[in-house]
Every structure is written in C-alpha cells, then in structure tokens.
Design a protein around this motif. Structure first.
Motif, PDB file in Angstrom:
ATOM      1  N   PHE A 162       0.819  -1.216   0.000  1.00  0.00           N
ATOM      2  CA  PHE A 162       0.000   0.000   0.000  1.00  0.00           C
ATOM      3  C   PHE A 162       0.853   1.266   0.000  1.00  0.00           C
ATOM      4  CE2 PHE A 162      -2.691  -3.362   1.566  1.00  0.00           C
ATOM      5  CZ  PHE A 162      -3.902  -3.122   0.922  1.00  0.00           C
ATOM      6  N   LEU A 163       2.163   1.141   0.224  1.00  0.00           N
ATOM      7  CA  LEU A 163       3.065   2.281   0.188  1.00  0.00           C
ATOM      8  C   LEU A 163       3.655   2.497  -1.203  1.00  0.00           C
ATOM      9  CD1 LEU A 163       5.027   1.567   3.503  1.00  0.00           C
ATOM     10  CD2 LEU A 163       3.051   3.080   3.202  1.00  0.00           C
ATOM     11  N   TYR A 164       3.453   1.539  -2.104  1.00  0.00           N
ATOM     12  CA  TYR A 164       4.081   1.591  -3.420  1.00  0.00           C
ATOM     13  C   TYR A 164       3.352   2.573  -4.338  1.00  0.00           C
ATOM     14  CZ  TYR A 164       7.386  -2.251  -2.916  1.00  0.00           C
ATOM     15  OH  TYR A 164       8.445  -3.028  -2.554  1.00  0.00           O
ATOM     16  N   PRO A 165       4.072   3.525  -4.960  1.00  0.00           N
ATOM     17  CA  PRO A 165       3.434   4.432  -5.916  1.00  0.00           C
ATOM     18  C   PRO A 165       2.757   3.692  -7.063  1.00  0.00           C
ATOM     19  CG  PRO A 165       5.624   5.226  -5.344  1.00  0.00           C
ATOM     20  CD  PRO A 165       5.500   3.851  -4.748  1.00  0.00           C
ATOM     21  N   SER A 166       3.396   2.615  -7.547  1.00  0.00           N
ATOM     22  CA  SER A 166       2.814   1.883  -8.674  1.00  0.00           C
ATOM     23  C   SER A 166       1.484   1.241  -8.298  1.00  0.00           C
ATOM     24  CB  SER A 166       3.783   0.814  -9.167  1.00  0.00           C
ATOM     25  OG  SER A 166       4.042  -0.152  -8.161  1.00  0.00           O
ATOM     26  N   SER A 215      -6.249  11.008 -13.459  1.00  0.00           N
ATOM     27  CA  SER A 215      -4.914  10.607 -13.916  1.00  0.00           C
ATOM     28  C   SER A 215      -3.877  11.688 -13.611  1.00  0.00           C
ATOM     29  CB  SER A 215      -4.928  10.285 -15.408  1.00  0.00           C
ATOM     30  OG  SER A 215      -5.114  11.440 -16.192  1.00  0.00           O
ATOM     31  N   GLN A 216      -4.236  12.948 -13.766  1.00  0.00           N
ATOM     32  CA  GLN A 216      -3.280  14.014 -13.489  1.00  0.00           C
ATOM     33  C   GLN A 216      -3.009  14.150 -11.992  1.00  0.00           C
ATOM     34  OE1 GLN A 216      -1.483  15.842 -15.847  1.00  0.00           O
ATOM     35  NE2 GLN A 216      -2.352  14.165 -17.057  1.00  0.00           N
ATOM     36  N   ARG A 217      -4.042  13.981 -11.195  1.00  0.00           N
ATOM     37  CA  ARG A 217      -3.850  14.017  -9.736  1.00  0.00           C
ATOM     38  C   ARG A 217      -2.948  12.862  -9.296  1.00  0.00           C
ATOM     39  NH1 ARG A 217      -6.107  12.153  -4.937  1.00  0.00           N
ATOM     40  NH2 ARG A 217      -6.219  13.710  -3.268  1.00  0.00           N
ATOM     41  N   THR A 218      -3.162  11.684  -9.897  1.00  0.00           N
ATOM     42  CA  THR A 218      -2.335  10.521  -9.586  1.00  0.00           C
ATOM     43  C   THR A 218      -0.888  10.757 -10.002  1.00  0.00           C
ATOM     44  OG1 THR A 218      -4.239   9.058  -9.899  1.00  0.00           O
ATOM     45  CG2 THR A 218      -2.066   8.036  -9.941  1.00  0.00           C
ATOM     46  N   ARG A 255       0.688  13.600 -10.110  1.00  0.00           N
ATOM     47  CA  ARG A 255       1.316  14.509  -9.146  1.00  0.00           C
ATOM     48  C   ARG A 255       1.669  13.786  -7.854  1.00  0.00           C
ATOM     49  NH1 ARG A 255      -2.804  17.933 -11.041  1.00  0.00           N
ATOM     50  NH2 ARG A 255      -4.047  17.576  -9.163  1.00  0.00           N
ATOM     51  N   LYS A 256       0.850  12.836  -7.452  1.00  0.00           N
ATOM     52  CA  LYS A 256       1.066  12.128  -6.188  1.00  0.00           C
ATOM     53  C   LYS A 256       2.126  11.034  -6.294  1.00  0.00           C
ATOM     54  CE  LYS A 256      -2.203  14.092  -3.608  1.00  0.00           C
ATOM     55  NZ  LYS A 256      -1.910  14.791  -2.329  1.00  0.00           N
ATOM     56  N   THR A 257       2.216  10.396  -7.459  1.00  0.00           N
ATOM     57  CA  THR A 257       3.053   9.199  -7.582  1.00  0.00           C
ATOM     58  C   THR A 257       4.254   9.377  -8.515  1.00  0.00           C
ATOM     59  OG1 THR A 257       1.788   8.292  -9.441  1.00  0.00           O
ATOM     60  CG2 THR A 257       1.033   7.734  -7.208  1.00  0.00           C
ATOM     61  N   GLY A 258       4.223  10.384  -9.391  1.00  0.00           N
ATOM     62  CA  GLY A 258       5.271  10.518 -10.395  1.00  0.00           C
ATOM     63  C   GLY A 258       5.080   9.602 -11.584  1.00  0.00           C
ATOM     64  N   ILE A 259       3.942   8.905 -11.641  1.00  0.00           N
ATOM     65  CA  ILE A 259       3.636   7.979 -12.733  1.00  0.00           C
ATOM     66  C   ILE A 259       2.443   8.526 -13.504  1.00  0.00           C
ATOM     67  CG2 ILE A 259       2.899   5.637 -13.324  1.00  0.00           C
ATOM     68  CD1 ILE A 259       4.166   4.753 -10.640  1.00  0.00           C
TER      69      ILE A 259
END
Length: 222
Positions: free
Chosen positions: A28-32, A58-61, A63-67
C-alpha cells in the motif's frame, strides 16, 4: 474484476517481482500500486466518455506518484512498475499481460502521428530504466528493452534490444522467463563493434609493418 480482486492481484504481482518487499501491507506504500488502481478507475470513466473526470484522476495521480498513465491507454493484467518515477504511458498505448516497467520509461509518440500514436507492448515484456519506446509499432512478446535504449521501430518477439537508436542484439525462439528481470547482463553492441574495429586495426598495423620491412629490403618479391 471487482475492486478487491484488483487489490489482491496487485499485491500478488508486486510481491512476486520485488525482492525488497517483506509484507503485504508494504504494497500500500508503493506508488505503482496506487497509480495502477487509480488508472483502472480512470479508464472505466474514459470508456464511458467522462473524459474530464478521467483526466482529472490521472493528473492528480501523476502529481502524487510521479507515474503518468493516460486513462485512454489499454493495460492488461499483471503490470508492474518498479519505483515508477518518470514513467509515462500515452493515450493510445496498449500493454499486454505480465509487463514490467522500470523508472523513467516512456511509452510515447513521435509527435508526427495521428490516431494510434503510441506503442503496443506484448506479453511478458521487460522495459528497463530510462528506456524510451516512441511511435505506433509493436514490441513483441517475451522481449527485453535495455536501460536507456531509444526504440523507434518494431521489435520481433523473443528479442533483446539495446542502444540509441535501439537495435535487436539477441533473438531466441524461447520464452523469456518473467523471473528474469536482469537489466544489467545484456549484450553490448557498441563494445562488440569497438572490439571488432580493434582487431581489424591490429591486422592492418601488422600488414603495414610487413610492407615497411619489404620496402626497407628493396621491395617485396611476388
């Protein structure tokens, strides 16, 4: 597939391919993990033509994850994005099953195409860190793309591609095991070319030395 099934599948995939993970809760800590689950929701919205909401997710994700995964992309089962920062997956990209991407991978377009602009990635493909796959073509099943490669043309199945621009340096008629995630021990075509040139240069130097001796001795006899 329901949400809980998606969660279970992502946990299984991450635990299978990342030796650093020690427990299910770490997933649950993984950005992917977060990026792929949010992509699944955004993709459903995109297919229902809720384009703005899908892109907002998708854009919010991103910004949060770098993916950054465009909600229009079509992604099969078992996608694993290791680390993930800087990964970009374009709108018309199609990704098969059991694909592994590393950080900095771009599955993008060339800027000169319309319609299907992004690559199609086959099943059981590994794309190493920093690789760029640009254009509307297919990367065949069971292939490997080496770190930092720039791939701009189709890749046959069961191939290993390295370099800029990327070229096939290894092709075998056997499946690349999904457990084989070695980004390092790939063929090096540049090193091979340099070695060949060094050998040819050594042969030329020997030939020149023979000719020089002949000239010093009054010429070579036929």
């Amino acid at each position: 597939m329901g949400f809980l099934n998606y969660v279970k599948e992502e946990i299984r995939v991450i635990r299978e391919r990342d030796p650093a993970i020690k427990s299910n809760s770490e997933v649950f800590l993984y950005p992917s993990f977060r990026a792929i689950l949010w992509y699944r929701l955004a993709h459903k919205l995109y297919r229902k033509r809720h384009f703005f909401l899908a892109r907002w997710i998708s854009q919010r994700t991103a910004r949060k994850t770098g993916i950054e995964i465009h909600p229009g992309a079509v992604i099969g089962k078992g996608l694993f994005i290791d680390h993930g920062h800087g990964v970009v997956i374009g709108e018309t990209c199609v990704i098969g099953n059991n694909v592994t991407l590393y950080q900095g991978v771009t599955l993008g377009g060339t800027g000169k195409e319309s319609g299907k602009r992004h690559p199609t990635i086959g099943n059981n493909v590994m794309i190493s860190a920093g690789a760029k796959v640009l254009g509307s073509f297919k990367v065949g099943d069971n292939s490997k793309i080496g770190a930092g490669s720039v791939v701009i043309s189709a890749v046959p199945p069961d191939s290993t591609v390295v370099g800029v621009p990327g070229r096939v340096v290894k092709r075998e008629n056997k499946r690349v095991p999904q457990s084989d995630l070695d980004q390092v021990h790939l063929p090096d075509p540049v090193s091979s070319d340099i070695s060949r040139l060094e050998e040819e240069n050594a042969c030329l130097q020997k030939a020149i030395q023979v000719l020089q001796k002949c000239m010093e001795n009054g010429g070579c006899k036929s």
